[in-house]
Design an enzyme around this catalytic site. Structure first.
Site, short mmCIF file in Angstrom:
data_model
loop_
_atom_site.label_atom_id
_atom_site.label_comp_id
_atom_site.label_asym_id
_atom_site.label_seq_id
_atom_site.Cartn_x
_atom_site.Cartn_y
_atom_site.Cartn_z
N TYR A 34 0.83 -1.22 0.00
CA TYR A 34 0.00 0.00 0.00
C TYR A 34 0.86 1.26 0.00
O TYR A 34 0.49 2.28 -0.57
CB TYR A 34 -0.95 0.00 1.22
CG TYR A 34 -2.21 -0.78 0.93
CD1 TYR A 34 -3.31 -0.17 0.35
CD2 TYR A 34 -2.28 -2.14 1.21
CE1 TYR A 34 -4.46 -0.89 0.07
CE2 TYR A 34 -3.42 -2.87 0.93
CZ TYR A 34 -4.51 -2.24 0.35
OH TYR A 34 -5.64 -2.95 0.06
N GLU A 38 -8.17 -6.37 5.31
CA GLU A 38 -7.42 -7.51 4.76
C GLU A 38 -6.65 -8.24 5.87
O GLU A 38 -6.53 -9.47 5.83
CB GLU A 38 -6.50 -7.03 3.62
CG GLU A 38 -7.34 -6.71 2.38
CD GLU A 38 -6.70 -5.77 1.37
OE1 GLU A 38 -5.46 -5.69 1.33
OE2 GLU A 38 -7.46 -5.12 0.61
C1 HEM Z 1 -6.40 2.16 -2.08
C2 HEM Z 1 -5.76 1.23 -2.71
C3 HEM Z 1 -6.33 0.23 -3.67
C4 HEM Z 1 -7.52 0.21 -4.36
C5 HEM Z 1 -8.65 1.24 -4.32
C6 HEM Z 1 -7.54 -0.99 -5.15
C7 HEM Z 1 -8.58 -1.38 -5.98
C8 HEM Z 1 -8.63 -2.57 -6.67
C9 HEM Z 1 -9.75 -3.03 -7.46
C10 HEM Z 1 -11.06 -2.27 -7.65
C11 HEM Z 1 -9.43 -4.24 -7.98
C12 HEM Z 1 -10.31 -5.12 -8.88
C13 HEM Z 1 -11.01 -6.09 -7.99
C14 HEM Z 1 -11.92 -7.04 -8.74
O1 HEM Z 1 -13.04 -6.67 -9.07
O2 HEM Z 1 -11.51 -8.15 -9.00
C15 HEM Z 1 -8.10 -4.56 -7.53
C16 HEM Z 1 -7.42 -5.69 -7.88
C17 HEM Z 1 -6.07 -5.85 -7.66
N1 HEM Z 1 -5.27 -5.06 -6.86
FE1 HEM Z 1 -5.81 -3.42 -5.86
N2 HEM Z 1 -6.37 -1.66 -4.95
C18 HEM Z 1 -5.60 -0.96 -4.07
C19 HEM Z 1 -4.35 -1.30 -3.58
C20 HEM Z 1 -3.59 -2.32 -4.11
C21 HEM Z 1 -2.22 -2.60 -3.72
C22 HEM Z 1 -1.46 -1.89 -2.62
C23 HEM Z 1 -1.79 -3.63 -4.50
C24 HEM Z 1 -0.43 -4.28 -4.53
C25 HEM Z 1 0.58 -3.76 -5.13
C26 HEM Z 1 -2.91 -4.02 -5.36
C27 HEM Z 1 -2.89 -5.02 -6.28
C28 HEM Z 1 -3.99 -5.53 -6.94
C29 HEM Z 1 -3.95 -6.69 -7.81
C30 HEM Z 1 -2.71 -7.52 -8.16
C31 HEM Z 1 -5.26 -6.89 -8.27
C32 HEM Z 1 -5.74 -7.94 -9.27
C33 HEM Z 1 -5.47 -7.34 -10.63
C34 HEM Z 1 -5.78 -8.19 -11.81
O3 HEM Z 1 -6.20 -9.33 -11.65
O4 HEM Z 1 -5.61 -7.67 -12.91
N3 HEM Z 1 -3.97 -3.19 -5.09
N4 HEM Z 1 -7.65 -3.54 -6.73
#
Ligand code: HEM
Ligand SMILES: Cc1cc2nc3c(=O)[nH]c(=O)nc-3n(C[C@H](O)[C@H](O)[C@H](O)COP(=O)(O)OP(=O)(O)OC[C@H]3O[C@@H](n4cnc5c(N)ncnc54)[C@H](O)[C@@H]3O)c2cc1C
Length: 403
Positions: A94, A136
């Site tokens: 994060y 989480e």
């Molecule tokens: C405030 C911070 C964050 C928000 C608002 C956010 C939002 C999201 C959303 C909306 C999704 C799609 C979920 C779904 O419908 O499957 C997602 C997936 C994901 N997020 Fe985050 N996220 C945040 C922080 C992070 C962080 C810190 C990481 C790690 C570096 C991360 C890595 C991922 C990954 C790897 C996926 C799956 C992507 C994929 O399959 O293409 N996210 N996140």
């Protein structure tokens, strides 16, 4: 956050609506340039298609719109949290994301990014990151507290590969350490990752568990994706179909996901699937049959034709032996023989099912391609069904905004 900062965030909603995807695209490019190790976590296919950028932009926008009361976002935080935990995302990530997101706001907005706006967004991100990583942390803790639970990546052995149709194959996965698996809730998925030497990267994908909870293995059933251009066949599904052999190993995270069959449910259940979207439903159906569920269970499935109809014999056998289960199957294209066996021709259409349970409390589970989910959802609503009674799962970043 101060009241002024919250007002500033609300004031940037129109800018986000206009530039959200531009911002998140810039953000991902920036992050992958400075922190290329994070490419191991992300689905680089979703980056190319822009789906992940859109999903992130929608989440940031929803947050900005609800900045006065972010608690209303908890169902979304929970769903994203399950996906994050399934990819082993931790608080330190994060911090990296925050740094690049704030720098991107400055770079994309240019002179419009006044210091007070940047400060407000920094405070807003810190608040959101605390909300998400706090939730989480609870999800990780739940996994370690469950029987045979674990967090992070655990090696599994492919014990058996079984063809279910011309394009769907099942994989039976046993822990390589000889231990047991954590029982999943029917409907949940695992993430599976593979190292690709030519990319020098791990790539992970989610697969719904297609078996009922067992202490010994997880079964996943994977559709071989075919691209329309040369060299665009799906990376992991083709790897699993073509290269993975019985005895090989892959890494899995523990079951996660909110598209689940509630333990307390005591009402009819309708399982509506399109194509490979039947995988979480099979887990639910097998579980309901195993526990002699007392209420009607309706299996509705649509696919292109007989050759791609996976698990046909299994479902036929269940409907013949379990009195409470009925099935209706639709093929886009059917033969005379299919129709003699009760297949309905055309796309799955709930209006053609005279006996569709519509009692209060009935739960409707929908999974399939986006257009399929959209159609079933609209048709169910048109029948007067409450949106709270309809649960759906997209096999990719959730982009549909239905309920
Ligand atoms: C405030 C911070 C964050 C928000 C608002 C956010 C939002 C999201 C959303 C909306 C999704 C799609 C979920 C779904 O419908 O499957 C997602 C997936 C994901 N997020 Fe985050 N996220 C945040 C922080 C992070 C962080 C810190 C990481 C790690 C570096 C991360 C890595 C991922 C990954 C790897 C996926 C799956 C992507 C994929 O399959 O293409 N996210 N996140
Ligand atoms: C919660 C959840 C549960 C899931 N459960 C299942 C399941 O039970 N069974 C299942 O089979 N899948 C399931 N999926 C989908 C799965 O995670 C993968 O998305 C799917 O297997 C495709 O991955 P891939 O690596 O093979 O394809 P990717 O490489 O990710 O490609 C995806 C698609 O894009 C196309 N493509 C790739 N690159 C290009 C390009 N440059 N130009 C044009 N087209 C391109 C590919 O041909 C393919 O059709 C689930 C997904 C989620 C989120």
């Amino acid at each position: 956050m101060t009241t002024e900062q919250k007002q500033l965030i609300s004031a940037t909603v129109p800018v986000l609506k206009e530039n959200g995807i531009l911002l998140t695209k810039h953000f991902y490019n920036r992050m992958f340039t400075h922190n290329p190790e994070l490419k191991n976590m992300f689905n680089m296919g979703n980056q190319q298609s822009g789906k992940q950028q859109t999903a992130l932009a929608m989440a940031v926008l929803a947050y900005a719109e609800n900045i006065a009361n972010p608690g209303v976002l908890m169902p979304v935080v929970d769903r994203i949290g399950h996906k994050h935990v399934s990819l082993d995302i931790r608080p330190e990530h994060y911090q990296i994301v925050g740094r690049h997101l704030i720098a991107s706001i400055k770079e994309v907005l240019g002179e419009a990014a006044m210091p007070e706006i940047v400060d407000a967004w920094t405070a807003a991100y810190v608040q959101l990151a605390a909300l998400m990583s706090g939730h989480e942390a609870n999800l990780y803790e739940q996994k370690t507290s469950l029987d045979n639970g674990w967090t992070g990546w655990r090696p599994f052995k492919i014990d058996k590969k079984v063809e279910e149709s011309t394009e769907i194959t099942s994989f039976y996965l046993y822990p390589s350490d000889g231990g047991k698996v954590m029982p999943h809730i029917p409907g949940q998925y695992i993430s599976l990752r593979v190292f690709f030497p030519e990319m020098e990267l791990y790539q992970a994908r989610q697969y719904s568990i297609s078996s009922a909870p067992s202490n010994e293995y997880y079964r996943i059933s994977v559709k071989k994706e075919k691209g329309t251009q040369i060299d665009t066949d799906g990376k992991i599904s083709n790897y699993l179909h073509n290269f993975i052999q019985e005895g090989n190993k892959v890494d899995l995270t523990a079951p996660a996901g909110t598209f689940t069959l509630s333990e307390e449910l005591s009402a009819p259940v309708v399982l509506i699937s399109g194509g490979v979207g039947l995988t979480p439903m099979i887990s639910m159906l097998e579980n309901l049959v195993e526990k002699n569920y007392n209420y009607p269970v309706t299996w509705l499935h649509g696919c292109r034709n007989r050759s791609v109809h996976a698990f046909k014999e299994k479902i036929d056998q269940i409907t013949q032996t379990a009195d409470q289960v009925t099935q209706h199957v639709f093929y886009d294209v059917s033969t005379h023989e299919d129709r003699q066996q009760g297949i309905i021709e055309g796309f799955l259409d709930i209006h053609k099912i005279a006996s569709l349970p519509q009692f209060p409390g009935t739960r409707y589970y929908v999974c399939g391609p986006s257009a399929f989910i959209q159609k079933q959802y609209t048709d169910l609503i048109a029948l007067g069904i409450d949106k709270e009674a309809i649960l759906f799962e997209e096999f990719g970043p959730q982009l549909l905004q239905l309920n």
